[in-house]
Write a protein that holds these residues in place. Structure first.
Motif, short mmCIF file in Angstrom:
data_model
loop_
_atom_site.label_atom_id
_atom_site.label_comp_id
_atom_site.label_asym_id
_atom_site.label_seq_id
_atom_site.Cartn_x
_atom_site.Cartn_y
_atom_site.Cartn_z
N THR A 65 0.81 -1.14 -0.04
CA THR A 65 0.14 0.10 -0.05
C THR A 65 0.87 1.17 -0.06
O THR A 65 0.82 2.14 -0.69
N ILE A 66 1.69 1.30 0.85
CA ILE A 66 2.62 2.40 0.97
C ILE A 66 3.51 2.64 -0.31
O ILE A 66 3.58 3.85 -0.82
N ALA A 183 11.63 9.10 -1.32
CA ALA A 183 12.22 7.79 -1.69
C ALA A 183 11.41 6.52 -1.98
O ALA A 183 11.54 5.85 -2.64
N ILE A 184 10.10 6.78 -1.23
CA ILE A 184 9.15 5.68 -1.67
C ILE A 184 8.77 5.79 -3.16
O ILE A 184 8.61 4.81 -3.91
N SER A 185 8.54 7.00 -3.36
CA SER A 185 7.59 7.23 -4.82
C SER A 185 8.95 7.04 -5.99
O SER A 185 8.58 6.62 -6.95
N ASP A 186 10.40 7.32 -5.45
CA ASP A 186 11.25 7.14 -6.35
C ASP A 186 11.94 5.97 -6.21
O ASP A 186 13.19 5.70 -7.12
N PHE A 187 11.51 4.97 -5.50
CA PHE A 187 12.31 3.70 -5.21
C PHE A 187 13.72 4.28 -4.97
O PHE A 187 14.53 3.32 -5.39
N ASN A 188 14.06 4.81 -4.04
CA ASN A 188 15.33 5.21 -3.55
C ASN A 188 15.66 4.13 -2.55
O ASN A 188 15.42 4.18 -1.25
N ILE A 189 16.07 3.04 -2.87
CA ILE A 189 16.26 1.80 -1.95
C ILE A 189 17.10 2.09 -0.77
O ILE A 189 16.84 1.77 0.34
N PRO A 190 18.53 2.70 -0.96
CA PRO A 190 19.27 2.97 0.16
C PRO A 190 18.47 3.74 1.36
O PRO A 190 18.75 3.22 2.51
N ILE A 191 17.95 4.83 0.66
CA ILE A 191 17.09 5.64 1.85
C ILE A 191 16.06 4.50 2.71
O ILE A 191 15.84 4.77 3.39
N ILE A 192 15.29 3.94 1.70
CA ILE A 192 14.19 3.42 2.31
C ILE A 192 14.76 2.06 3.19
O ILE A 192 14.15 1.97 4.33
N ILE A 193 15.93 1.54 2.92
CA ILE A 193 16.42 0.38 3.88
C ILE A 193 16.84 1.15 5.28
O ILE A 193 16.60 0.49 6.06
N VAL A 194 17.76 2.47 5.25
CA VAL A 194 18.10 2.89 6.35
C VAL A 194 16.75 3.25 7.29
O VAL A 194 16.85 2.99 8.57
N ILE A 195 15.58 4.04 6.63
CA ILE A 195 14.41 4.31 7.49
C ILE A 195 13.84 3.14 8.14
O ILE A 195 13.46 2.79 9.15
N GLY A 196 13.58 2.03 7.10
CA GLY A 196 13.18 0.92 7.34
C GLY A 196 13.73 -0.06 8.60
O GLY A 196 13.45 -0.45 9.58
N LEU A 197 15.22 -0.12 8.59
CA LEU A 197 15.88 -0.60 9.74
C LEU A 197 15.49 0.17 11.12
O LEU A 197 15.46 -0.65 12.11
#
Length: 274
Positions: A65-66, A183-197
């Motif tokens: 969803t996100i 980051a979510i909209s642009d699929f910036n994976i490194p940023i998503i991973i850091v926030i996700g951790l």
């Protein structure tokens, strides 16, 4: 695997995209709040398979969803701000009767519990007057930005678990909301991973604290939670819409939110951990 949790995760994911709307409130609405805390705490126990079976479909629903609806929510907030907010106000108001039943207000609440509820509600409502200024969107990682993003994710996850406090709103206060959405909209994976951790670690630690408080100081904790939920209504209140189409759309959205809340509100027995 409890695959029906995918639709529950879908609803929680949408709410976590809205600054001021809490995924924890939606979890209460769906009757899974206690199980959510139990399962997060149980991931590292001997019954981890059972808890993963509960959490994984929920995470799939939220994550999907996100990713898919971040732009949709951005569009709705930009073009239909008031109706969107009124829909979530309806959801929040609709969960209060269920919360009152869970807390057994009539038999357990004393005057000071109502006072705590009022103080917490007012304090949260006052955050509606805070106008956070967004910092520059972070697109690359450095030691400093990694720490900032990680801690922001941790803070947001704590807010996600607390009914009434929005993880998105916490990110907004910290100046990280635009970075997270971009980051979510642009699929910036490194940023998503850091926030996700940061979010994952925050979930584990915060869930233990909240579950402890619900077990050891249930009535006080419920008074705080209900205060947070009531206060969140004022945080997302968009004002009275203009007459005509905006007013009608907002009124219909409010009613739809109440109906959806009533539809999903469980019986008391359904909300207990299994």
């Amino acid at each position: 695997m409890e695959w029906r949790n995918i639709y529950r995760g879908f609803l929680m994911g949408i709410s976590d995209l809205i600054p001021g709307v809490s995924g924890g409130t939606i979890a209460f609405l769906l009757g899974i709040y206690d199980r959510l805390l139990t399962s997060i705490n149980g991931v590292f126990s001997k019954q981890w398979r059972k808890h993963i079976g509960f959490l994984l479909p929920l995470a799939i629903g939220m994550g999907t969803t996100i990713v898919l609806f971040s732009r949709v929510i951005k569009f709705l907030l930009a073009n239909y701000f008031a109706p969107t907010q009124y829909f979530f106000i309806g959801l929040i108001i609709g969960v209060l009767p269920f919360m009152a039943k869970q807390a057994k207000i009539k038999t357990t609440f004393k005057v000071w519990h109502y006072l705590v509820l009022l103080i917490v509600g007012v304090l949260l409502a006052m955050t509606a007057f805070i106008k956070p200024s967004e910092s520059t969107i972070i697109t690359t990682l450095s030691p400093t930005t990694i720490l900032i993003l990680f801690l922001s994710g941790w803070a947001a996850s704590t807010a996600m678990l607390l009914p009434g406090i929005s993880g998105s709103f916490v990110l907004l206060l910290l100046g990280m909301y635009s970075t997270a959405i971009a980051a979510i909209s642009d699929f910036n994976i490194p940023i998503i991973i850091v926030i996700g951790l940061g979010v994952m670690l925050g979930f584990v630690i915060s869930s233990k604290i909240i579950q402890f408080l619900l077990k050891q100081h249930a009535t006080l904790t419920y008074s705080i939670i209900i205060g947070l939920i009531i206060g969140s209504v004022f945080v997302i209140y968009p004002g009275i819409p203009e007459s005509g189409t905006p007013f009608v759309m907002s009124a219909v959205s409010l009613i739809m939110g109440l109906l959806v809340s009533n539809l999903f509100s469980p019986h008391e027995a359904d909300s207990q951990p299994k």
